[in-house]
Scaffold this motif. Structure first.
Motif, PDB file in Angstrom:
ATOM      1  N   ARG A 156      -5.138  -7.726  -1.987  1.00 25.72           N
ATOM      2  CA  ARG A 156      -4.233  -9.279  -2.021  1.00 25.72           C
ATOM      3  C   ARG A 156      -4.668  -9.630  -0.073  1.00 25.72           C
ATOM      4  NH1 ARG A 156       0.335 -10.123  -5.018  1.00 25.72           N
ATOM      5  NH2 ARG A 156       0.071 -12.218  -4.261  1.00 25.72           N
ATOM      6  N   ASP A 203      -7.213 -10.984   0.957  1.00 25.95           N
ATOM      7  CA  ASP A 203      -7.853 -12.546   1.029  1.00 25.95           C
ATOM      8  C   ASP A 203      -6.853 -14.115   1.304  1.00 25.95           C
ATOM      9  OD1 ASP A 203      -8.594 -12.443  -3.117  1.00 25.95           O
ATOM     10  OD2 ASP A 203      -7.324 -11.923  -1.286  1.00 25.95           O
ATOM     11  N   GLU A 204      -6.174 -13.616   1.230  1.00 22.57           N
ATOM     12  CA  GLU A 204      -4.969 -14.148   0.703  1.00 22.57           C
ATOM     13  C   GLU A 204      -3.868 -14.322   2.447  1.00 22.57           C
ATOM     14  OE1 GLU A 204      -4.097 -12.903  -3.427  1.00 22.57           O
ATOM     15  OE2 GLU A 204      -2.602 -14.603  -3.072  1.00 22.57           O
ATOM     16  N   LEU A 206      -0.105 -14.845   2.932  1.00 24.15           N
ATOM     17  CA  LEU A 206       1.097 -13.651   2.348  1.00 24.15           C
ATOM     18  C   LEU A 206       1.303 -13.047   3.012  1.00 24.15           C
ATOM     19  CD1 LEU A 206       1.874 -13.557  -1.174  1.00 24.15           C
ATOM     20  CD2 LEU A 206       0.086 -11.438  -0.677  1.00 24.15           C
TER      21      LEU A 206
END
Length: 574
Positions: free
Chosen positions: A438, A440-441, A444
């Motif tokens: 995750r 690339d987010e 978050l």
């Protein structure tokens, strides 16, 4: 007339597609006589782009002159034939987009003869055919070419008996005496253009270097209205395809196959796009360039691409592996083999396609159902069986497959369960897996925003999320440069400066925090700098630092050795 005749040379890096279009639009809108030359490599779409912009200008009523003529110089051996070819291809501007034909020629001939006097008009009306007046038409045809827009294509392919000096002389006459606008399209770098280079400053007002990058070539070739436009453009750009003919062949093949995917999962249609782009590029380009992997290599080296096995790989095949890894292509399945035949033959065997697509579709549906995270949690909540090992293993395997869709709250719940059942190592491992998949987010991992109410209670999650969020910004510039290169298949000197100043530690951290397509594109982009035949010391150093980071990763585990091996990196000392 222009007060000053200027030859405008536009540098490649400054010549974006928007600049080119703007120059062409200005030229078309004007009624002022002038000469524009558009030069570029063979196949990059000069003629295609010219026709596209011309048609758009016609549809929007933005063309200044009333008549248009397109001529290919291929095989033309004399000035007289050249003159007459311009005349016989003249059409009204409202017909742009259609080819000159017998009817347009008759109209041009009748208009010409009518202009010679009333007596001629009566003769024309009484004649059944214009052939009786052919000598008169040929003699006077050039005189009718006044205030016309004329496109001269394939300059370098003219006949041997006609010199470029004579062509440019006639172009100058068309501009100065006949008040015409002339566009010359030519393939830069071809033999026989010495006279063009010698005399262009006397004739050409605007010279455009047409060298679009792969992303711009896709924008020229494909319509934005196509439902698959963005994905297709992304894929062809990834492979660096600039040849318009190949791009159009890809579009045709996709239009043959894509309607057959109706009713299947979206993964099937994406495979059609994904595989046809790769197969067509290989099939139509590999014979002309050793840099392009051939179809046999692509379809028969699946597990080698994954770094599995001990098969020795030559240097050329290492480069091919790098290309395929950057494209994220791994294994060829039965549906792919149908698409390979479609590329080779130009038609799709529909029944065979549907058979293989249906089988693949069932695999996709089953995979989605069997690996769902909610199904794994039912092992925990739906019974009182003494099955903690089965629950842990089921959640662990499903988590790895589905963590892209799992919220931080659900991560916290899973980690808490693992800790409660004594699985501390697996708890830490799934946190790391989550971060890797995750990464690339980035928002978050912003605990100030996403953990305002303190719902995420596991301290290891909080600490690692905070580290990711903080470290992201230090690596952001290198990441942005690599993303830009991957998206456009081009870079500049400042990009190289950023990459050469990125430390081995920073490359290590960047590679470790990436997964999937971004990881593959970052690694292969860095390694490519060292594979250029004329690589500079700076480019070699970029590849060297990335290689050291990969060797460090390879030394961490046996599985990572194999993962690094697929990029052609020497892991003997890892």
């Amino acid at each position: 007339m222009r007060d000053i005749q200027v030859l405008c040379k536009l540098e490649v890096r400054d010549m974006t597609l928007d600049v080119i279009k703007n120059q062409i639009d200005k030229f078309l809108a004007s009624e002022e006589p002038g000469v524009m030359a558009i030069k570029g490599e063979w196949g990059v779409g000069k003629t295609f782009a010219w026709n596209k912009y011309l048609l758009k200008a016609k549809n929007e009523n933005r063309i200044g002159l009333r008549k248009y003529s397109y001529i290919s110089m291929f095989g033309i051996n004399s000035v007289d034939v050249f003159k007459y070819s311009i005349f016989e291809n003249v059409i009204d501007k409202i017909l742009i987009g259609k080819e000159a034909n017998v009817d347009t020629f008759k109209k041009n001939s009748a208009d010409l003869l009518a202009s010679l006097g009333r007596k001629t008009v009566r003769l024309v009306k009484g004649a059944s055919l214009l052939k009786d007046f052919s000598p008169a038409i040929e003699s006077f045809s050039f005189l009718s070419l006044e205030k016309h827009l004329i496109c001269i294509d394939d300059l370098e392919r003219k006949g041997k008996e006609l010199s470029i000096k004579d062509v440019l002389g006639l172009v100058s006459l068309l501009k100065e005496q006949r008040k015409c606008q002339v566009v010359i399209l030519l393939n830069d770098g071809e033999d026989g253009l010495d006279d063009y280079k010698k005399y262009r400053e006397k004739v050409v007002d605007i010279e455009i270097a047409f060298e679009p990058n792969p992303d711009e070539c896709a924008a020229i070739a494909y319509s934005e209205e196509a439902p698959y436009y963005s994905r297709l453009r992304e894929l062809t750009t990834n492979l660096g395809i600039r040849n318009i003919r190949i791009l159009k062949k890809i579009e045709r093949l996709i239009n043959l196959c894509l309607p057959l995917t109706n009713g299947y999962e979206s993964e099937i249609s994406d495979q059609v796009l994904y595989s046809i782009v790769l197969f067509a590029w290989s099939y139509f380009s590999s014979k002309a360039s050793d840099e392009v992997p051939d179809l046999d290599f692509i379809t028969s080296n699946g597990y080698t691409l994954l770094g599995i096995g001990s098969k020795e790989v030559c240097e050329k095949h290492k480069k091919w592996q790098t290309i395929l890894q950057a494209y994220n292509y791994q294994l060829t399945d039965e549906l792919d083999m149908v698409l390979v035949e479609t590329v080779k033959t130009g038609y799709c065997a529909e029944e065979n396609f549907k058979e293989k697509a249906s089988a693949k579709n069932q695999q996709i549906i089953a995979s989605k159902s069997e690996s769902s995270f909610s199904n794994a949690w039912r092992l925990y909540g739906d019974s009182f069986h003494d099955n903690s090992g089965e629950v842990i293993e089921g959640l662990y395997e499903s988590f790895k497959e589905n963590c892209k869709y799992i919220t931080p709250m659900n991560l916290n719940g899973t980690v808490s369960l693992f800790r409660d059942l004594g699985e501390q190592d697996k708890a830490s491992e799934i946190i790391d897996i989550y971060i890797q998949k995750r990464n690339d987010e980035i928002e978050l991992f912003n605990m100030e925003e996403n953990n305002f109410f303190g719902d995420i209670t596991d301290q290891e999650i909080v600490d690692k999320f905070n580290d990711v969020y903080t470290n992201y910004f230090s690596a952001k510039k290198t990441k942005q440069v690599l993303e830009s290169i991957a998206a456009t298949n081009s870079w500049n000197q400042s990009d190289e400066v950023v990459l050469v100043n990125t430390s081995v530690d920073d490359y290590y951290k960047l590679f470790k925090t990436q997964t999937g397509r971004p990881l593959l594109s970052f690694v292969t982009t860095c390694l490519k700098f060292g594979q250029f035949g004329n690589a500079s010391d700076q480019q070699k150093e970029i590849a060297n630092r990335a290689t050291k980071a990969l060797q460090r990763i390879a030394a961490e585990s046996e599985i990572n050795k194999r993962r690094v091996k697929r990029f052609g990196v020497n892991i003997e000392d890892a």
